[in-house]
Design a protein around this motif. Structure first.
Motif, PDB file in Angstrom:
ATOM      1  N   LEU A  69       0.962  -0.929   0.016  1.00  0.00           N
ATOM      2  CA  LEU A  69      -0.076   0.139   0.011  1.00  0.00           C
ATOM      3  C   LEU A  69       0.851   1.341   0.024  1.00  0.00           C
ATOM      4  O   LEU A  69       1.264   1.692   1.138  1.00  0.00           O
ATOM      5  CB  LEU A  69      -0.870  -0.071   1.234  1.00  0.00           C
ATOM      6  CG  LEU A  69      -1.633  -1.234   1.180  1.00  0.00           C
ATOM      7  CD1 LEU A  69      -2.203  -1.104   2.849  1.00  0.00           C
ATOM      8  CD2 LEU A  69      -2.922  -1.397   0.236  1.00  0.00           C
ATOM      9  N   LYS A  70       1.139   1.600  -1.245  1.00  0.00           N
ATOM     10  CA  LYS A  70       2.233   2.654  -1.523  1.00  0.00           C
ATOM     11  C   LYS A  70       1.822   4.075  -0.324  1.00  0.00           C
ATOM     12  O   LYS A  70       2.567   4.607  -0.071  1.00  0.00           O
ATOM     13  CB  LYS A  70       2.400   2.957  -2.800  1.00  0.00           C
ATOM     14  CG  LYS A  70       3.860   3.159  -3.306  1.00  0.00           C
ATOM     15  CD  LYS A  70       3.745   3.170  -4.701  1.00  0.00           C
ATOM     16  CE  LYS A  70       5.298   3.638  -5.111  1.00  0.00           C
ATOM     17  NZ  LYS A  70       5.243   3.046  -6.771  1.00  0.00           N
ATOM     18  N   LEU A  72      -0.140   4.341   1.828  1.00  0.00           N
ATOM     19  CA  LEU A  72       0.075   4.474   3.336  1.00  0.00           C
ATOM     20  C   LEU A  72       1.406   4.012   3.841  1.00  0.00           C
ATOM     21  O   LEU A  72       1.747   4.193   5.021  1.00  0.00           O
ATOM     22  CB  LEU A  72      -0.695   3.353   3.967  1.00  0.00           C
ATOM     23  CG  LEU A  72      -2.361   3.484   3.799  1.00  0.00           C
ATOM     24  CD1 LEU A  72      -2.767   2.107   4.489  1.00  0.00           C
ATOM     25  CD2 LEU A  72      -2.658   4.548   4.772  1.00  0.00           C
ATOM     26  N   LEU A 134       2.260  -3.508   9.722  1.00  0.00           N
ATOM     27  CA  LEU A 134       0.968  -3.625   9.079  1.00  0.00           C
ATOM     28  C   LEU A 134       0.942  -5.078   8.571  1.00  0.00           C
ATOM     29  O   LEU A 134      -0.234  -5.849   8.749  1.00  0.00           O
ATOM     30  CB  LEU A 134       0.488  -2.749   7.956  1.00  0.00           C
ATOM     31  CG  LEU A 134      -0.852  -2.571   7.547  1.00  0.00           C
ATOM     32  CD1 LEU A 134      -1.551  -2.005   8.879  1.00  0.00           C
ATOM     33  CD2 LEU A 134      -1.152  -1.657   6.434  1.00  0.00           C
ATOM     34  N   TYR A 137       0.491  -7.098  11.609  1.00  0.00           N
ATOM     35  CA  TYR A 137      -0.885  -7.134  12.314  1.00  0.00           C
ATOM     36  C   TYR A 137      -1.763  -7.945  11.428  1.00  0.00           C
ATOM     37  O   TYR A 137      -2.443  -8.748  11.682  1.00  0.00           O
ATOM     38  CB  TYR A 137      -1.283  -5.611  12.246  1.00  0.00           C
ATOM     39  CG  TYR A 137      -2.836  -5.662  12.849  1.00  0.00           C
ATOM     40  CD1 TYR A 137      -2.713  -5.590  14.268  1.00  0.00           C
ATOM     41  CD2 TYR A 137      -3.799  -5.629  12.014  1.00  0.00           C
ATOM     42  CE1 TYR A 137      -4.111  -5.430  14.899  1.00  0.00           C
ATOM     43  CE2 TYR A 137      -5.053  -5.459  12.807  1.00  0.00           C
ATOM     44  CZ  TYR A 137      -5.202  -5.579  14.035  1.00  0.00           C
ATOM     45  OH  TYR A 137      -6.457  -5.627  14.603  1.00  0.00           O
ATOM     46  N   ILE A 182      -1.296   2.694  15.021  1.00  0.00           N
ATOM     47  CA  ILE A 182      -1.720   3.832  14.237  1.00  0.00           C
ATOM     48  C   ILE A 182      -1.101   5.029  14.758  1.00  0.00           C
ATOM     49  O   ILE A 182      -0.473   5.879  13.933  1.00  0.00           O
ATOM     50  CB  ILE A 182      -3.239   4.107  13.977  1.00  0.00           C
ATOM     51  CG1 ILE A 182      -3.916   2.932  13.072  1.00  0.00           C
ATOM     52  CG2 ILE A 182      -3.615   5.399  13.345  1.00  0.00           C
ATOM     53  CD1 ILE A 182      -5.381   2.740  13.199  1.00  0.00           C
ATOM     54  N   TYR A 185       2.495   5.038  14.132  1.00  0.00           N
ATOM     55  CA  TYR A 185       2.655   5.254  12.776  1.00  0.00           C
ATOM     56  C   TYR A 185       2.645   6.719  12.322  1.00  0.00           C
ATOM     57  O   TYR A 185       3.441   7.276  11.563  1.00  0.00           O
ATOM     58  CB  TYR A 185       1.837   4.713  11.830  1.00  0.00           C
ATOM     59  CG  TYR A 185       1.311   5.017  10.418  1.00  0.00           C
ATOM     60  CD1 TYR A 185       2.172   4.726   9.329  1.00  0.00           C
ATOM     61  CD2 TYR A 185       0.205   5.777  10.210  1.00  0.00           C
ATOM     62  CE1 TYR A 185       1.869   5.037   8.066  1.00  0.00           C
ATOM     63  CE2 TYR A 185      -0.017   6.232   8.798  1.00  0.00           C
ATOM     64  CZ  TYR A 185       0.796   5.691   7.806  1.00  0.00           C
ATOM     65  OH  TYR A 185       0.551   6.350   6.618  1.00  0.00           O
ATOM     66  N   LEU A 186       1.816   7.530  12.984  1.00  0.00           N
ATOM     67  CA  LEU A 186       1.801   8.862  12.706  1.00  0.00           C
ATOM     68  C   LEU A 186       2.932   9.689  13.218  1.00  0.00           C
ATOM     69  O   LEU A 186       3.173  10.800  12.693  1.00  0.00           O
ATOM     70  CB  LEU A 186       0.329   9.476  13.306  1.00  0.00           C
ATOM     71  CG  LEU A 186      -0.957   9.106  12.462  1.00  0.00           C
ATOM     72  CD1 LEU A 186      -2.192   9.523  13.467  1.00  0.00           C
ATOM     73  CD2 LEU A 186      -0.802   9.584  11.285  1.00  0.00           C
ATOM     74  N   GLN A 191       6.467   8.256   7.848  1.00  0.00           N
ATOM     75  CA  GLN A 191       5.139   7.796   7.625  1.00  0.00           C
ATOM     76  C   GLN A 191       5.210   6.529   7.144  1.00  0.00           C
ATOM     77  O   GLN A 191       4.395   6.120   5.793  1.00  0.00           O
ATOM     78  CB  GLN A 191       4.144   8.812   6.827  1.00  0.00           C
ATOM     79  CG  GLN A 191       4.121  10.237   7.444  1.00  0.00           C
ATOM     80  CD  GLN A 191       3.018  10.310   8.460  1.00  0.00           C
ATOM     81  OE1 GLN A 191       1.911  10.033   8.133  1.00  0.00           O
ATOM     82  NE2 GLN A 191       3.380  10.515   9.944  1.00  0.00           N
ATOM     83  N   PHE A 193       5.479   1.823   7.803  1.00  0.00           N
ATOM     84  CA  PHE A 193       5.037   0.733   8.721  1.00  0.00           C
ATOM     85  C   PHE A 193       6.434  -0.110   8.779  1.00  0.00           C
ATOM     86  O   PHE A 193       6.230  -0.960   9.424  1.00  0.00           O
ATOM     87  CB  PHE A 193       3.900   0.086   8.116  1.00  0.00           C
ATOM     88  CG  PHE A 193       2.813   0.677   8.440  1.00  0.00           C
ATOM     89  CD1 PHE A 193       2.039   0.375   9.820  1.00  0.00           C
ATOM     90  CD2 PHE A 193       1.911   1.277   7.386  1.00  0.00           C
ATOM     91  CE1 PHE A 193       0.880   1.175   9.954  1.00  0.00           C
ATOM     92  CE2 PHE A 193       0.681   1.823   7.725  1.00  0.00           C
ATOM     93  CZ  PHE A 193       0.183   1.877   8.944  1.00  0.00           C
TER      94      PHE A 193
END
Lengths: 489, 458
Positions: A69-70, A72, A134, A137, A182, A185-186, A191, A193
Motif C-alpha cells: 500500500l504505497k 500508506l 501492518l 498485524y 496507528i 505510525y503517525l 510515515q 510501517f
C-alpha cells in the motif's frame, strides 16, 4: 505483486497457503490427510534448506519486500533473521509431527479441518517473518481466524463458548494494538510501517507509557500472562488435539516473540518504568498457575496451567532484559513448543483409548503401554527442566538473566520450578503407575506413527539438551541485531 | 450531472415498463440495464465527458469525490439488483414501480453528492426520503410495514422541519444559501449561525440514524419489507453520510472547533447504543438494524475528522459496508426464519452461501483480509490524525470488539450448531455466483484498498 517465489520467506508463506487452499478442494478424508502431511513436509524441507543459506551473502534469499500500500507507506516485507528462523523452524517441524500424531483421530469434514490447519501455519509463518508493522498485524489476525473456526467446529461440548472467549479476548487485544500501531505510525519520521521507522518513531516518554500497554495487553493475552490468561485453560480443554498442539506449541509463542521483536525495541523508556510490574505479574502468574496445576484433576488443564507457568517465566525474563536471559527465552520458545506438543500427544493417546482425562480415574498405564510411558516420562522430565534435556539449557539461561535483574523475583519464580516437579511427578505416578483399573485395563501401546513422532521429539530433546551449540549459532545473528537496535535508541 | 438527469429519466422509463412489459424478469433486466448505463455515464463524467451540459448557476458541482461516490453507490445498487431484484415480486405486484422509486432515490443521492447550496441539499434529501416512505409501506397488507411507513414519514418530516429551520436561520444570518458563503471561519459564532448549525446537525443525525436520533431506525428497518430494508440501510445511508460530510466540510469546516465536541458526543453515543443494543437482539433482521446504527457511529468518525484520510475512508467504508450488508440482507430475504436459530446448518446445505455470508459478516466486524478492516482502519487513522480525542478511538475499537459478538452469532449458527433449520431455503446458481463475487470483491478490497482509493487521483 507477491509473485516472486525465488526466496525463502515468500515460499514459506505461499506453500502452506496453497496447501491449505488445495486441501479445501479435496473430498476424501485420507487423501486430505496425506496431502496436508505432504504439504507440511515440503514446508519443512524448504525451511531446512533455508538454514544452509544464512550468511550475509545470501541476504536476498532471506528477505522479501514488495510495495503493498504505497500511499500508506506499507510494504509486504518479510525476512528471516536469527529469531524468526528459530520460530519458523518450530512451526515447520511441529506441523508434520502434529498431523502424523493425530492421524488416526476421527475427524469429520477433514478437508476443512486440514485446510484451516495449513492456513494457520501460513499465518504463523507470516507473524514470525514480518518486518512491516501492518503486515505483522495482518498475519497476527490471519493466524487467529482459522484457529477460531478450528476450535469452534471440532472439540468438546463447550467448544463454541471456549473458542468464542478466546477469539473475543485476542481480538480485543489486537484492536487495542491497532490503535497503538496507528498512533506510532503517525509519529514515524517518514510515515511508514517498516520496522526501522517504527523503532525510530518520535514518542515522548509519557506517550510511550500508555502505548506500551496497548501493545502489551495484546501480546499478554496471546501468551497468556496472568491476569489475561483466563481464556487459555478452557480453550485447551475444549479444542481438538491437533488444535491444542498448535495453540500451545506454536501460537502462544506469537506473544513472546512479539514482545521481543517489537515491544522492547519500540518503547525502551516505558519498559524501564514498568519492568518490575510486568515481571511481578509474570512471576505471580507462574506461582499461581503452578499451585492450580498441583490441585488439578483434569489432565488437559494440568498441561494448560503448566504452560502458563512456563510462558510466565519467558515473559519475566524478557523484561529483565539481559543478553543471556534473552537467548535463553529464544531457545526455550523452541524447546517448550517441542516438549508441550509431546505432552499433548501422550494425553491425546490416553484420551483416545480410555475416553477420560481425569487423573483420578486413570492408573497403571505403564503396565499396558511401557514404550508410551517411557517416552512420556522423558518428555515430562524435559518439561520440568532436568539437566541433559533441552529445557534445562533454556531455563538455566533464563534464571541467570532473571537473577541478574533481581534475586528475589528469581527466587519466587524458582518456586514454580519446584511445584512443576511436584505436579508432573504426581501426574506420572497417578496416571502411569499404581493399580490398573477398568478404564485402563484395555490400554494398548500407541500406534507406530505416534511412537515414532514421540521418539523424534525425545531425540530432539536430548540433542538440544546435550549439544545446544548449533541452536546458539542459529540465534546469534538474531540477538546481536536485536540488542544493537535496543541500545542504539 | 449525467447521473441526476439519467436517474430521473430511467425512473420514468421504469414506470412505463410496468405498463408495457409484463414478463417479471424482463423488468428486472431493464432495471439492471439502467444501472449499468448509469455506471458508464457517471464514469464518463469522471473522465471529463458531460452528456448534458447544464448551467446550474453554481448550485450543483459534484467534483471528483462526489462522482466517485456516485459510482460506488451505483455499483452497490447493481449488486443489490442482481441479488435481490427478483425478490421484489414477493412484496407486491408493482415491481416496476418499486424500481422506479429506487431510481428516484438514486436521483436524490446524485443531487446530495453535488450540492453547493442548502436548497439543493434540502431538495436532494427530500427526493431521497419520499420514495422511501412509499417503499417502507409497500407491503400493504402487513401492519408492521404500514407502521414502519408511518413512523418513518412522521420522523422524516420532523427532521426535515428541523433542517428547514436550520437553513432559515443560516440564511437569515449570512444572507446566502451557498455553502461556501457560510464558511467564514474563525471568530465567535453569531448565535443564529450556531443554532442553525446545531439544527442542521440534528437533522442530518436523524437521516443517518445517529444516536440519540436513531429511535425510528430499528422499527422502520424491521417493519419494512426486507428487500427494501437492505437498500435503505446501505445505499441510502451512505448517500446521507456523504451529504453530512459534504455539508460540514464545505459549510462549517472552518468552525470545526465549535462543533467538534458535540459531534464527538453523538458519535460516542451512536457507537455505544448501536453495539450494545445489537447484542440483545433475537432476530437477525433487527440485529442488522442496530448494526447499521453501530456502523454509522464508525462512519461519523469521518465527519469528525474532516480530513483527506477521512474522506477516502468514508468512500471505502461506504463501499465495504454497503456490499457486505446487501449480501447479508439478500440471504436473509430468502430465509424462512429470521432468528439466529434460523441459520443453523446452513453451512452443510449451502456451503457457498454460508461462506459468502461469513465473509460479509467478517467484513462488517472488521476482521483483516476483508474490506471492512481497512474501512475501520482508515476511520481510526483519520481520527488519530486530527490529534484530538484519542479516547473516542479507544471507545470505537472497544465497540468493534463488541460487534464481533453479534456478527459471529450468525457464523456460529451456520457452522457450529447442529440443526437443519437453514435448509429450507432455495438459492439459484446465479444468486450464488453474484454472492460469491460480492464476497470476493470484499476480500480483494481487504488486500488492496488502493485499487479503489487510487481513483481519487483522477
Amino acid at each position: 505483486m507477491f509473485t516472486a517465489f525465488d526466496n525463502f520467506p515468500a515460499l514459506l508463506i505461499w506453500l502452506p497457503l496453497i496447501g491449505g487452499l488445495v486441501a479445501f478442494m479435496l473430498k476424501d478424508g485420507t487423501k486430505v490427510r496425506s496431502w496436508a502431511l505432504f504439504s507440511s513436509i515440503i514446508t519443512l524441507a524448504v525451511m531446512a534448506l533455508s538454514l544452509h543459506y544464512t550468511g550475509n551473502e545470501h541476504v536476498e534469499l532471506q528477505t522479501v519486500s514488495y510495495y503493498w500500500l504505497k500511499d500508506l507507506g506499507s510494504s509486504f516485507a518479510l525476512s528471516l533473521d536469527g529469531l524468526s528462523r528459530m520460530l519458523c523452524l518450530l512451526t515447520a517441524i511441529s506441523f508434520p509431527i502434529i498431523i502424523t500424531a493425530t492421524w488416526k483421530n476421527p475427524i469429520s469434514n477433514a478437508n476443512a479441518y486440514y485446510g484451516l490447519l495449513l492456513l494457520t501455519q501460513c499465518g504463523l509463518m507470516g507473524v514470525f517473518m514480518a518486518t512491516d508493522m501492518l503486515v505483522f498485524y495482518f498475519f497476527w489476525e490471519l493466524a487467529l481466524v482459522p484457529v477460531y473456526f478450528l476450535a469452534s467446529q471440532w472439540g468438546g461440548e463447550r467448544r463454541i463458548q471456549a473458542a468464542f472467549k478466546f477469539f473475543i479476548y485476542t481480538f480485543l487485544g489486537s484492536l487495542l494494538m491497532l490503535v497503538g500501531i496507528i498512533f506510532v505510525y503517525l509519529r514515524t519520521p517518514e510515515q511508514s510501517f517498516s520496522m526501522a521507522s517504527f523503532f525510530h518513531a518520535q514518542l515522548t516518554s509519557g506517550e510511550q507509557g500508555w502505548l506500551f500497554w496497548l501493545f502489551f495487553i495484546a501480546f499478554a493475552i496471546k501468551m497468556p500472562v496472568f491476569p489475561f490468561h483466563t481464556w487459555q485453560p478452557d480453550a485447551y480443554d475444549q479444542t481438538s488435539p491437533a488444535v491444542t498442539m498448535v495453540l500451545s506449541g506454536v501460537m502462544v509463542k506469537m506473544g513472546v516473540f512479539a514482545v521481543l521483536r517489537w515491544l522492547l525495541p519500540m518503547f525502551p523508556e516505558a519498559v524501564k518504568h514498568v519492568d518490575k510490574l510486568v515481571i511481578g505479574l509474570s512471576v505471580t502468574g507462574m506461582v499461581y498457575a503452578s499451585i492450580i496445576a498441583t490441585r488439578q484433576d483434569n489432565l488437559k488443564k494440568l498441561v494448560a496451567y503448566s504452560s502458563i507457568a512456563h510462558i510466565g517465566l519467558m515473559c519475566a525474563t524478557l523484561f529483565a532484559q539481559s543478553n543471556i536471559g534473552t537467548q535463553g527465552v529464544m531457545i526455550q520458545m523452541f524447546n517448550h513448543g517441542i516438549n508441550i506438543i509431546g505432552m499433548w500427544i501422550v494425553v491425546d493417546q490416553i484420551e483416545q483409548q480410555t475416553g477420560v482425562r481425569k487423573i483420578s480415574e486413570l492408573g497403571g498405564i505403564a503396565w499396558r503401554a511401557p514404550v508410551l510411558t517411557i517416552l512420556l516420562v522423558i518428555i515430562a522430565l524435559a518439561n520440568v527442566a532436568l539437566p541433559l534435556t533441552n529445557a534445562f539449557v533454556g531455563e538455566f539461561l533464563m534464571f541467570s538473566g532473571l537473577y541478574g535483574f533481581s534475586p528475589i523475583y528469581a527466587a519466587v519464580a524458582g518456586l514454580s520450578i519446584i511445584l512443576s516437579a511436584v505436579y508432573t511427578l504426581n501426574m506420572i505416578k497417578n496416571v502411569f503407575y499404581g493399580e490398573t483399573n477398568v478404564l485402563t485395563a484395555n490400554m494398548v501401546e500407541a500406534g507406530l506413527q505416534v511412537r515414532v513422532m514421540l521418539a523424534i521429539i525425545v531425540v530432539l530433546i536430548f540433542m538440544m539438551g546435550v549439544f545446544p551449540g548449533p541452536m546458539f549459532d542459529l540465534l546469534k545473528q538474531g540477538t546481536e541485531t536485536l540488542f544493537l537496535k535496543t541500545t542504539v535508541k | 450531472m449525467n447521473a441526476i438527469i439519467l436517474t430521473a429519466i430511467w425512473g420514468v422509463v421504469m414506470m412505463y415498463v410496468g405498463v408495457f412489459v409484463h414478463r417479471r424478469k424482463a423488468r428486472v433486466y431493464m432495471a439492471i440495464a439502467g444501472i449499468l448505463l448509469l455506471l458508464i455515464t457517471n464514469w464518463l463524467e469522471l473522465v471529463g465527458l458531460t452528456l448534458f451540459p447544464i448551467d446550474s448557476k453554481g448550485m450543483l458541482e459534484p467534483g471528483n469525490f462526489g462522482l466517485l461516490f456516485n459510482e460506488v453507490t451505483f455499483f452497490s445498487t447493481l449488486i443489490y439488483f442482481l441479488l435481490s431484484g427478483h425478490d421484489f415480486e414477493d412484496v407486491g405486484g408493482n415491481t416496476s414501480d418499486y424500481f422506479a422509486l429506487i431510481f428516484f432515490v438514486l436521483c436524490g443521492i446524485s443531487i446530495v453528492t453535488a450540492f453547493k447550496t442548502l436548497l439543493m441539499l434540502f431538495l436532494g434529501i427530500e427526493i431521497i426520503s419520499i420514495p422511501l416512505y412509499i417503499l417502507a409501506g409497500s407491503d400493504k397488507r402487513n401492519l408492521k410495514s404500514n407502521e414502519a411507513a408511518l413512523k418513518y414519514f412522521l420522523m422524516g418530516a420532523f427532521s426535515t422541519g428541523l433542517m428547514l429551520m436550520g437553513i432559515t436561520l443560516l440564511y437569515g444570518s449570512s444572507g446566502t444559501f451557498q455553502v461556501d458563503g457560510l464558511n467564514m471561519g474563525l471568530g465567535k459564532l453569531p448565535p443564529m449561525i450556531a443554532i442553525g448549525l446545531v439544527l442542521m446537525m440534528i437533522s442530518m443525525a436523524f437521516k443517518v440514524s445517529a444516536a440519540p436520533f436513531h429511535f425510528w431506525t430499528p422499527d422502520v428497518y424491521d417493519g419494512a419489507p426486507t428487500v427494501f430494508t437492505s437498500f435503505m440501510a446501505t445505499v441510502v445511508k451512505a448517500g446521507a453520510f456523504f451529504a453530512f460530510l459534504r455539508l460540514f466540510d464545505q459549510a462549517f469546516g472552518k468552525m470545526q472547533d465549535e462543533w467538534r465536541m458535540l459531534l464527538a458526543i453523538i458519535t460516542a453515543a451512536t457507537l455505544l447504543i448501536g453495539n450494545i443494543t445489537a447484542v440483545f437482539q433475537q432476530s437477525v433482521k433487527r440485529m442488522m438494524a442496530y448494526s447499521s446504527i453501530a456502523q454509522a457511529g464508525f462512519m461519523l468518525l469521518a465527519v469528525f475528522a474532516l480530513n483527506q484520510t477521512g474522506k477516502q475512508g468514508l468512500l471505502l467504508y461506504a463501499t465495504a459496508y454497503s456490499l457486505a450488508t446487501i449480501g447479508v440482507f439478500a440471504v436473509l430475504t430468502r430465509m424462512k426464519d429470521y432468528t439466529f436459530e434460523g441459520f443453523t446448518g446452513l453451512s452443510r446445505q449451502q456451503p457457498l452461501v454460508a461462506f459468502s455470508l461469513t465473509v460479509c459478516l467478517l467484513s462488517l466486524a472488521g476482521i483483516p483480509l476483508t474490506a471492512g478492516f481497512f474501512a475501520k482502519y482508515y476511520m481510526l487513522l483519520a481520527t488519530l490524525r486530527t490529534g484530538h480525542m484519542i479516547g473516542l478511538v479507544i471507545l470505537a475499537v472497544l465497540c468493534a470488539a463488541i460487534s464481533v459478538y453479534y456478527y459471529f452469532r450468525v457464523v456460529q449458527a451456520m457452522y457450529f450448531r447442529e440443526g437443519t433449520a437453514g435448509s429450507t431455503s432455495r438459492f439459484s446458481d446465479g444468486f450464488k455466483a453474484v454472492l460469491l463475487a460480492n464476497s470476493l470483491i470484499l476480500i480483494l478490497l481487504g488486500i488492496h484498498p488502493d485499487w479503489l482509493l487510487r481513483l481519487f487521483n483522477y
